[in-house]
Design a protein around this motif. Structure first.
Motif, short mmCIF file in Angstrom:
data_model
loop_
_atom_site.label_atom_id
_atom_site.label_comp_id
_atom_site.label_asym_id
_atom_site.label_seq_id
_atom_site.Cartn_x
_atom_site.Cartn_y
_atom_site.Cartn_z
N GLU A 126 0.88 -1.16 0.00
CA GLU A 126 0.00 0.00 0.00
C GLU A 126 0.91 1.21 0.00
O GLU A 126 1.87 1.27 0.78
N ASP B 205 2.08 4.97 0.65
CA ASP B 205 1.79 6.04 1.60
C ASP B 205 1.29 7.24 0.82
O ASP B 205 1.91 7.66 -0.15
N GLU B 206 0.15 7.75 1.22
CA GLU B 206 -0.42 8.89 0.51
C GLU B 206 0.31 10.17 0.90
O GLU B 206 0.61 10.39 2.07
N PRO C 11 0.11 13.99 1.47
CA PRO C 11 -0.95 14.99 1.66
C PRO C 11 -0.75 16.17 0.70
O PRO C 11 0.38 16.55 0.40
#
Length: 123
Positions: free
Chosen positions: A116, A118-119, A121
């Protein structure tokens, strides 16, 4: 090969020194006797690796081990999906091809999986 006695169990500490590659994490095979070792060598393409109950068997090496531990981008899923494979196929991200990471699967075994990301911001 080096052996260490712990109670009535003999564990294999170092299984192979000259072959290329590494053993997978402890093999869950139900082989409790040493099918390979100092007196019984594996064929040229396999290495002798320990089993969970104290035995040893010839297997294909997993990967060429490097002395650098590679940690790839992303993180392991908190809720793994996919097939129920209950044996380890990696020990770290270095064992996995491309962008795959070594993560616990649904069964808890370490396997190469898509991480997954890491988004980031928005600024």
């Amino acid at each position: 090969m080096e052996y260490k006695a712990v109670g009535n169990v003999v564990s294999i500490l170092a299984v192979s020194r000259c072959e290329t590659g590494s053993c997978p994490p402890t093999l869950s095979a139900n082989i409790c006797e040493a099918l390979c070792g100092p007196t019984t060598a594996c064929n040229a393409s396999q290495i002798c690796c320990p089993t969970a109950c104290g035995g040893a068997m010839c297997v294909d090496p997993m990967t060429q081990r490097h002395f650098v531990t590679l940690v790839k981008k992303g993180r392991c899923s908190e809720f793994p999906r996919g097939p129920w494979v209950c044996s380890h196929t990696c020990t770290g991200d270095s064992d996995c091809p491309r962008a795959l990471k070594c993560c616990p699967n649904r069964c808890g075994a370490l396997t190469c999986q898509k991480p997954e990301l890491d988004e980031v911001p928005p600024i």
